[in-house]
Write an enzyme that holds these catalytic residues in place. Structure first.
Site, mmCIF file in Angstrom:
data_model
loop_
_atom_site.group_PDB
_atom_site.id
_atom_site.type_symbol
_atom_site.label_atom_id
_atom_site.label_comp_id
_atom_site.label_asym_id
_atom_site.label_seq_id
_atom_site.Cartn_x
_atom_site.Cartn_y
_atom_site.Cartn_z
ATOM 1 N N TYR A 197 0.845 -1.196 0.000
ATOM 2 C CA TYR A 197 0.000 0.000 0.000
ATOM 3 C C TYR A 197 0.879 1.245 0.000
ATOM 4 O O TYR A 197 2.064 1.188 0.320
ATOM 5 C CB TYR A 197 -0.942 0.012 1.209
ATOM 6 C CG TYR A 197 -0.256 0.195 2.551
ATOM 7 C CD1 TYR A 197 0.214 -0.896 3.274
ATOM 8 C CD2 TYR A 197 -0.071 1.475 3.089
ATOM 9 C CE1 TYR A 197 0.840 -0.731 4.496
ATOM 10 C CE2 TYR A 197 0.549 1.643 4.320
ATOM 11 C CZ TYR A 197 1.011 0.543 5.013
ATOM 12 O OH TYR A 197 1.631 0.707 6.227
ATOM 13 N N CYS A 198 0.257 2.359 -0.397
ATOM 14 C CA CYS A 198 0.910 3.666 -0.323
ATOM 15 C C CYS A 198 -0.181 4.716 -0.109
ATOM 16 O O CYS A 198 -1.324 4.367 0.174
ATOM 17 C CB CYS A 198 1.733 3.936 -1.590
ATOM 18 S SG CYS A 198 0.759 3.960 -3.104
ATOM 19 N N THR A 199 0.144 5.986 -0.257
ATOM 20 C CA THR A 199 -0.806 7.053 0.078
ATOM 21 C C THR A 199 -2.057 7.046 -0.800
ATOM 22 O O THR A 199 -3.172 7.021 -0.300
ATOM 23 C CB THR A 199 -0.126 8.432 -0.033
ATOM 24 O OG1 THR A 199 1.099 8.381 0.676
ATOM 25 C CG2 THR A 199 -1.009 9.524 0.538
#
Ligand SMILES: [Zn+2]
Ligand SMILES: [Zn+2]
Length: 452
Positions: free
Chosen positions: A198-200
């Site tokens: 995941y990331c922003t």
């Protein structure tokens, strides 16, 4: 044709307040084949400038990556400017959880080599062979699977204030550094484990998932729309948040709260705190976490050295900045031996404290105000000012601010007002209103209503 900003950030902040319109903070990205990024950039600037859209946008041959602030009333018109392009038809706009009218104060669209600095040579692997997209509910389920390894593809200062429980949070300053580190760390689990990332906002995983599949990982999954979209979904669907703390964002808000858990410490005193700030010394500008008490004591500085510098005359500050000893600190992302309570790499999943209330994450503009109108007259003897109401209505009990070059900023609560010779409780747009003021009004004064 205007293709670049003509206003400063400060001028823009005042204009936004004066316009008194609600703005939305949103982000989106798209990978595509763009033949002429320079023309694409200019066309977007012209279209968006008309809509009073602001933000930081990167365009490249490979696509677009945008973080923006849009007047709410222009959202549909804004969407129409995207629909012009086939590859952005029906694009998902990630709306922020917490909106701030000052999230962006300029429209900056830059042509770059890539929309995300990933350091990868895209010709060496199939960038379209990406991982499986997961929605919040599916993401929660896969996190419960003992065969899952969850990796945070953000930087140390982002994961420090908030992350998914049990996530690997690489101690890196840039996305490109994290790719080989994770590849090495998980090399024995390419087939037996589920690599969940995941990331922003999802964009980093679009490329990272393809890279890891190319590296031989068999089961690769990614959080669709990133933490921003996850937060929206858990709220809308009443799901448990497996993300704890705050989501760091790259606009003036520097973060939006996802859960009440505070998992990081003030870098100076160690008190539970997750408010990022940039050091007040422009020659330093270090990004770090600082509590309100330290902020007051240190005047927003990261060190006593910087505190000393900001009290110097400006010419000396500029002279120092060109010197060597601070030059290399400029724009360093949050690491300094002065910060004793900085954590990176392995992070805690335990809350140190609970956030008290929706924290005021605004950095510069403390008072939120809406322009109502301007001064028309002043009656010296009665100490009465007269204003035309041009935006929004005005009510008895409202907290108002009268502001002007000579008047300065005067706050008061409206106790009594007169419209058309009669005492009234509400003044509508177009009304001329008079009320008592304990000071002298100037014709250049503006009347604001203070909200929240
Ligand atoms: Zn502190
Ligand atoms: Zn500093």
């Amino acid at each position: 044709m205007q293709l670049y900003n003509t206003l400063s950030a400060e001028e823009r902040a005042i204009m936004i307040d004066d316009a008194g319109k609600q703005r939305l903070t949103l982000s989106f990205y798209a990978y595509a084949k763009i033949e002429d990024p320079k023309k694409f950039r200019d066309d977007l600037f012209v279209a968006w400038n008309k809509l009073d859209a602001l933000g930081r946008i990167y365009v490249a041959n490979e696509g677009i990556n945008a973080q923006m602030s849009i007047p709410e009333e222009n959202l549909e018109a804004f969407r129409a400017t995207l629909e012009v392009y086939d590859f952005m038809k029906g694009i998902r706009l990630n709306e922020a959880v917490e909106h701030d009218d000052h999230s962006f104060l300029k429209l900056t669209i830059k042509v770059r080599h890539k929309i995300v600095a990933d350091g990868l040579n895209d010709d060496t692997f199939d960038v379209t062979n990406i991982g499986v997209h997961l929605k919040a509910k599916e993401f929660n389920e896969i996190l419960d699977d003992p065969n899952t390894i969850v990796v945070d593809f953000r930087n140390h200062y982002e994961s420090e204030v908030g992350h998914f429980k049990n996530a690997i949070t690489p101690d890196v300053e840039t996305f490109r550094e994290s790719l080989p580190i994770i590849n090495e760390q998980l090399k024995d689990h390419k087939e037996d484990k589920k690599l969940v990332m995941y990331c922003t906002g999802g964009i980093r995983c679009e490329k990272a998932s393809a890279y890891f599949k190319h590296q031989g990982f068999k089961n690769v999954y990614q959080l669709e729309g990133g933490i921003i979209n996850y937060a929206k979904q858990i709220e809308a669907e009443g799901l448990e948040s497996k993300f704890i703390g705050k989501n760091f964002v790259f606009d003036n808000r520097l973060g939006e709260r996802i859960t009440d858990d505070i998992i990081s410490q003030c870098h100076q005193c160690g008190k539970p705190c997750d408010n990022h700030t940039n050091c007040e010394n422009d020659g330093c500008h270090l990004l770090f976490i600082q509590c309100d008490e330290c902020k007051a004591a240190m005047e927003n500085c990261c060190s006593s050295e910087c505190l000393e510098i900001i009290h110097m005359p400006l010419v000396d500050q500029v002279r120092l900045r060109t010197g060597k000893q601070v030059g290399n600190k400029v724009f360093r992302k949050g690491k300094s031996e002065n910060l004793k309570f900085k954590h990176s790499g392995e992070l805690t999943d335990t809350a140190l404290a609970e956030a008290q209330k929706p924290v005021d994450i605004r950095q510069k503009v403390k008072v939120k105000k809406v322009l109502l109108g301007k001064a028309e007259h002043y009656y010296v003897k009665a100490q009465v000012g007269q204003f035309t109401v041009e935006n929004h209505e005005l009510n008895i009990g409202d907290k108002i601010l009268i502001s002007g070059p000579t008047t300065g900023e005067q706050e008061l609560v409206l106790e009594k007002m007169i419209v058309d010779g009669a005492v009234t409780s509400t003044a509508k747009i177009g009304d001329i209103v008079t009320f008592e003021v304990p000071f002298r009004i100037r014709l250049s004064d503006k009347l604001y209503k203070i909200v929240n």
